[in-house]
Design an enzyme around this catalytic site. Structure first.
Site, PDB file in Angstrom:
ATOM      1  N   ASP A  83      -1.299   4.920  -6.317  1.00 12.87           N
ATOM      2  CA  ASP A  83       0.113   4.742  -5.968  1.00 12.87           C
ATOM      3  C   ASP A  83       0.965   5.902  -6.465  1.00 12.87           C
ATOM      4  OD1 ASP A  83      -1.128   1.916  -6.023  1.00 12.87           O
ATOM      5  OD2 ASP A  83       0.676   1.804  -4.791  1.00 12.87           O
ATOM      6  N   GLY A  97       0.871  -1.182   0.000  1.00 18.29           N
ATOM      7  CA  GLY A  97       0.000   0.000   0.000  1.00 18.29           C
ATOM      8  C   GLY A  97       0.906   1.228   0.000  1.00 18.29           C
ATOM      9  N   GLN A 119      -5.658  -8.724  -2.661  1.00 18.72           N
ATOM     10  CA  GLN A 119      -5.693  -7.731  -1.577  1.00 18.72           C
ATOM     11  C   GLN A 119      -7.135  -7.357  -1.214  1.00 18.72           C
ATOM     12  OE1 GLN A 119      -3.642  -7.707  -4.168  1.00 18.72           O
ATOM     13  NE2 GLN A 119      -1.732  -6.617  -3.775  1.00 18.72           N
TER      14      GLN A 119
HETATM   15  O1  MRU Z   1       0.612  -3.986  -4.604  1.00 16.73           O
HETATM   16  P1  MRU Z   1      -0.027  -3.246  -3.475  1.00 16.73           P
HETATM   17  O2  MRU Z   1      -0.876  -4.095  -2.608  1.00 16.73           O
HETATM   18  O3  MRU Z   1       0.989  -2.432  -2.689  1.00 16.73           O
HETATM   19  O4  MRU Z   1      -0.972  -2.194  -4.200  1.00 16.73           O
HETATM   20  C1  MRU Z   1      -1.684  -1.285  -3.411  1.00 16.73           C
HETATM   21  C2  MRU Z   1      -2.618  -0.441  -4.179  1.00 16.73           C
HETATM   22  O5  MRU Z   1      -2.665  -0.452  -5.385  1.00 16.73           O
HETATM   23  C3  MRU Z   1      -3.446   0.528  -3.406  1.00 16.73           C
HETATM   24  O6  MRU Z   1      -4.682   0.746  -4.034  1.00 16.73           O
HETATM   25  C4  MRU Z   1      -2.704   1.869  -3.317  1.00 16.73           C
HETATM   26  O7  MRU Z   1      -1.429   1.685  -2.782  1.00 16.73           O
HETATM   27  C5  MRU Z   1      -3.429   2.872  -2.529  1.00 16.73           C
HETATM   28  S1  MRU Z   1      -3.356   2.448  -0.819  1.00 16.73           S
HETATM   29  C6  MRU Z   1      -3.884   3.594   0.174  1.00 16.73           C
END
Ligand code: MRU
Length: 334
Positions: free
Chosen positions: A236, A46, A195
């Site tokens: 991100d 995240g 997730q």
């Molecule tokens: O691969 P991840 O689980 O780190 O991806 C996370 C996401 O895409 C979330 O939607 C993003 O980080 C926003 S979190 C507040």
């Protein structure tokens, strides 16, 4: 509030998110290598959470070098920062947090190494605390656009586990629920690492918010037949023009929402906005091992050694985004 990381009595522990929801397990992180590995394998993940984790990772890594000369100490600081930065390329929060930590260290370079580490520890805690406040504000600002009796579709995990606080998109949902808005959430499972199914469903159930799990490919059906009022996701990296990178599948969701005339919102802190990049075309996209899609955990689900492609993120162009909610309002300000 569900937390991804704990700093207590100078010890860093993270929740191993790869084990959730079956097991809630804490791992102690003793140096930057352990933190880098944990970020790579998504034990902590995240965008805002990995920024905070990298800041603390720098502190625990530097501790073992406190007796070096100033020049050597600063060389180590740069090397540790590079190791942490190179774990995951897409979320800009990682770079943002590490830059901030390095700048604080430079501003205090005349102090002894022990004192610099103390100041860096405080800065990491500050980054964490600021994110808690930021999530509360995003929640409040975002809840204003959530109507009564809303049926909401979300993707990936954007809650407490992905941030320092309440969450971004999930923070908006939780705040709207606390305001007694009668909401129901549909949760994309979020292939390939689930997730949504593993983490978002777990968090929503914890908050007693009505929620239903669906596979990613059901989103179009839900929009056509289940009265989805809005889609809200996190990000991100958001570029200057308002394009937003988020978990793979977000772009398809935005296209579907546009076709069905459903508002599509992005919620993120300002630390996710990268003003150095003009458009989403410049965002580096992380590609992960094909094993994550040809296998489900330890079970092979595709022919052995088949060709795979596994981008972990995609970019949603700004014209498909109705609003970007941040802690200070909407981006860009109108
Ligand atoms: O691969 P991840 O689980 O780190 O991806 C996370 C996401 O895409 C979330 O939607 C993003 O980080 C926003 S979190 C507040």
């Amino acid at each position: 509030m569900i937390k991804p990381l704990f700093w207590e009595a100078d010890t860093l522990k993270i929740v191993d998110q790869t084990k959730l929801p079956e097991q809630y397990q804490l791992i102690e992180i003793n140096d930057h290598q352990e933190m880098a590995e944990a970020i790579k394998r998504l034990s902590i993940r995240g965008a805002p959470a990995i920024g905070i984790a990298a800041a603390f990772g720098l502190v625990v890594g530097l501790r073992q070098f406190r007796d070096l000369s100033k020049v050597e100490f600063f060389k180590k600081l740069d090397a540790i920062s590079d190791i942490l930065l190179n774990t995951r390329p897409t979320a800009v929060n990682l770079e943002w947090a590490l830059k901030r930590m390095k700048q604080i260290a430079r501003e205090n370079e005349n102090l002894n190494n022990k004192k610099i580490i103390k100041i860096l520890t405080k800065e990491a805690q500050k980054i964490h605390e600021e994110d808690i406040i930021s999530c509360q504000k995003i929640g409040k600002n975002g809840a204003e656009i959530i109507p009564q009796k809303a049926q909401i579709l979300t993707h990936c995990n954007t809650g407490g586990l992905a941030t320092g606080g309440l969450g971004t998109a999930l923070g908006v949902i939780i705040t709207a629920h606390k305001q007694n808005k009668d909401i129901k959430v549909f949760v994309d499972e979020t292939r390939p690492l689930l997730q949504g199914a593993r983490l978002t469903m777990w968090e929503l159930e914890h908050e007693n918010i009505p929620c239903t799990l669906n596979t990613d490919s059901m989103a179009g059906y839900l929009m056509a037949h289940e009265n989805i009022d809005l889609v809200i996701v996190g990000a991100d990296r958001i570029t200057k023009n308002g394009d937003a990178a988020n978990k793979i599948g977000t772009y398809s969701l935005a296209v579907l929402a546009d076709y069905h005339n459903i508002p599509f919102y992005v919620a993120a802190p300002s630390s996710t906005i990268d003003l150095n990049l003009k458009s989403g075309k410049e965002i580096p996209i992380e590609f992960r091992s094909g094993r994550e899609i040809s296998n489900f955990r330890n079970t092979q689900t595709a022919p052995k050694n088949c060709s795979t492609i596994s981008p972990a993120f995609d970019v949603t162009p700004n014209k498909l985004i109705s609003e970007i909610v941040t802690e200070s309002g909407f981006y860009p300000e109108k």
